[in-house]
Structures are given as structure tokens and as C-alpha cells.
Design an enzyme around this catalytic site. Structure first.
Site, PDB file in Angstrom:
ATOM      1  N   ASP A  25       0.962  -1.318   0.159  1.00 21.55           N
ATOM      2  CA  ASP A  25       0.009  -0.025  -0.235  1.00 21.55           C
ATOM      3  C   ASP A  25       0.894   1.250   0.032  1.00 21.55           C
ATOM      4  OD1 ASP A  25      -2.288   1.778   0.528  1.00 21.55           O
ATOM      5  OD2 ASP A  25      -1.706   1.740   2.415  1.00 21.55           O
ATOM      6  N   ASN A  27       0.271   5.305   0.986  1.00 23.13           N
ATOM      7  CA  ASN A  27       0.127   6.242   1.981  1.00 23.13           C
ATOM      8  C   ASN A  27      -0.220   5.313   3.541  1.00 23.13           C
ATOM      9  OD1 ASN A  27       0.062   9.057   2.976  1.00 23.13           O
ATOM     10  ND2 ASN A  27      -2.073   8.785   3.391  1.00 23.13           N
TER      11      ASN A  27
END
Length: 296
Positions: A25, A27
Site C-alpha cells: 500500500d 500512504n
């Protein structure tokens, strides 16, 4: 069964050593706001040197792929190809292209609740957008899909128009993701796409087809372009209800990093409640901790 164990020492070297690739992922994992997580760029370099494939999966629908690639470069992540980046916007464009594109006389338009990055991704896929200035108003195609993404200018008027289109039972309702909120740098929260999708679902009485994590559809988008063995792939994320659940649904080994949304206490609470699909196999304080697993 996932037990949320600290990943370190011999276990770390074994898990990273056996992995052929890693899905990250973005952020809360690689960066927070406009600052890279310390050690994250170096980790990606080390993984590349070790021959480990790295791919990136984001529920952020605000940026088209080229803009997302620029963000990686700006934050110090060099040497990446845009083909390694998979966003919910890209996956939504793929799904709508599959569903809507056909002979010119049957092609419909997409009514978009979202920003320019999402619209750019749809245009790049050859899709027509309702209300697009480039369209001839007198020859506007029928709206055949409503797409809900992150829309900073969401309004009652937009909600009403979306519901009007969705009265047609053949009109698709698609959402980029169900993230309910996103953290801000000051510790507050801003509503996420999931909040907007819930409003459209409630008002229209329809159920959205979701393409972003934790939907396996995002993994399907990846495997169309890359050979990925989920049994030898790590899914590294910061949100239990999206990243970790996505990893479990796709058969990957899951790693929670504590630099983002979810806490260790939340993971342990899910473990105690027997909600094992929301429990990571392992956790690390930061993805920089994974570098120890690459040492000779």
C-alpha cells in the site's frame, strides 16, 4: 492462522527470503503526506537488488497513473515503472471498459463522482464521460454507469443526478473503494469514498460493485499483467479492514506496518474476537524493519 506476530530475527529472514515479491500500500506505508517513511526508498532499492518484484496497490482514486508515478519520484522513490502502480481509479477504468465498450452505437457514458485524476484514467481507457465538455450535447450517449470515487465537491445535486441515472436497472453502480475516512496530518479525519458510496447506495437502493481493496478484483487487474504467486507474495499495509483483508482474500502473507492508520491494539482485538481475516500474520514498526531480512 494469522496471529499478529512481531516479524524479526530468523522469522523475518525466512519470510522475506522465501517471498518472490511484495505488494505495498502507499500512504501510511511508504509515505505520510509529503514525507517518505524513513528507510522506505532504501528498502525498495534493496528489494530490487535482491530480485524481488515490487508492486503498489492504492485505493486513492484522486490521481491517474502518470501523476501517481510523479509522486513516487518526488518523494525519493526512484527507478520505478508506472506499470508497477495499481490504483482504484485504474481498476475502475478497466472494469468499466470491460462492461461498456462495444460497437459505437452501443457505447454508453459514465457519470463520475470524482476528481480530474479519476476522469483522466477513464478517458485514457477510451471511456466517454457524461457532461464532458468534449462531448456534443446533442449527441450525448446514454449513461450506463455511475462511478463513485473521491469527490471533494460532492453535493446534494450530484447525489440526485446519480440516483436519477440509477433508476435505470441496467445502469451499473461502481465504487472505487469503501475507505470510510482518511487521516490528515493534524490528526483529524476527512470523509473517504466509502462515505460517499454509502450515500449513493442509501439514496438509490442499489449496491455498488467495489473494485479497490479489499476486493480481489484489484488482484485480478495485477495478474493480467504480472505473474504473481500469492503463496510467495507479501501484502504490506497499514489498514486492517482494507490491506490485510485484501491480502487474506487473495492468499498472500500479510504484514501490518504501524506507521499508518491501524494500531497493534486493534489487530489484537480482532484476534481476540476471532475475526482472523482482519488479523495480519505479522507486524513491523515500519517497513524499514524489513531490510534486516535482506541482509546476507
Amino acid at each position: 492462522m494469522a496471529r499478529c506476530e512481531r516479524l524479526r530475527g530468523a522469522a523475518l529472514r525466512d519470510v522475506v527470503g522465501r517471498a518472490q515479491g511484495v505488494l505495498f500500500d502507499c500512504n501510511g506505508v511508504l509515505w505520510n503526506g509529503e514525507r517518505a517513511v524513513p528507510g522506505a526508498p532504501e528498502l525498495l532499492e534493496r528489494l530490487a537488488q535482491a530480485g524481488k518484484a515490487t508492486l503498489f496497490v492504492s485505493n486513492n482514486s484522486r490521481r491517474a497513473r502518470p501523476e501517481l508515478a510523479l509522486r513516487f519520484a518526488r518523494l525519493g522513490f526512484g527507478g520505478l515503472r508506472s506499470e508497477q502502480l495499481f490504483s482504484s481509479a485504474l481498476c475502475a477504468a478497466r472494469l468499466l471498459r470491460q462492461r461498456l465498450l462495444g460497437p459505437p452505437d452501443t457505447q454508453g457514458a459514465v457519470f463520475v463522482l470524482g476528481g480530474e485524476g479519476l476522469r483522466a484514467e477513464l478517458r485514457a481507457a477510451g471511456l466517454r464521460l457524461a457532461g464532458d465538455p468534449s462531448e456534443d450535447p446533442g449527441a450525448a450517449p446514454r449513461v450506463r454507469a455511475v462511478l463513485v470515487g473521491y469527490d471533494e465537491h460532492f453535493s446534494f445535486a450530484k447525489l440526485s443526478e446519480a440516483c436519477a441515472h440509477l433508476r435505470d436497472p441496467d445502469c451499473l453502480l461502481v465504487a472505487t473503494d469503501r475507505d470510510p475516512w482518511h487521516p490528515l496530518s493534524d490528526g483529524s479525519r476527512t470523509p473517504g469514498t466509502g462515505s460517499l458510496a454509502a450515500a449513493v447506495e442509501t439514496a438509490s437502493g442499489r449496491q455498488a460493485l467495489v473494485v479497490g481493496k479489499p476486493s480481489p478484483y484489484m488482484f485480478e487487474c495485477i495478474t493480467e499483467h504480472f505473474s504473481v504467486d500469492p503463496g510467495r507474495t507479501l501484502m504490506v499495509g497499514d489498514r486492517l479492514e482494507t490491506d490485510i483483508l485484501f491480502g487474506h482474500r487473495c492468499g498472500m502473507t500479510t504484514v501490518l506496518t504501524l506507521t499508518g492508520v491501524s494500531s497493534l491494539e486493534e489487530a489484537q482485538a480482532y484476534l481476540a474476537a476471532g475475526q482472523h481475516d482482519l488479523v495480519p500474520h505479522y507486524y513491523v514498526e515500519s517497513i524499514a524493519d524489513l531490510m534486516e531480512g535482506l541482509e546476507d
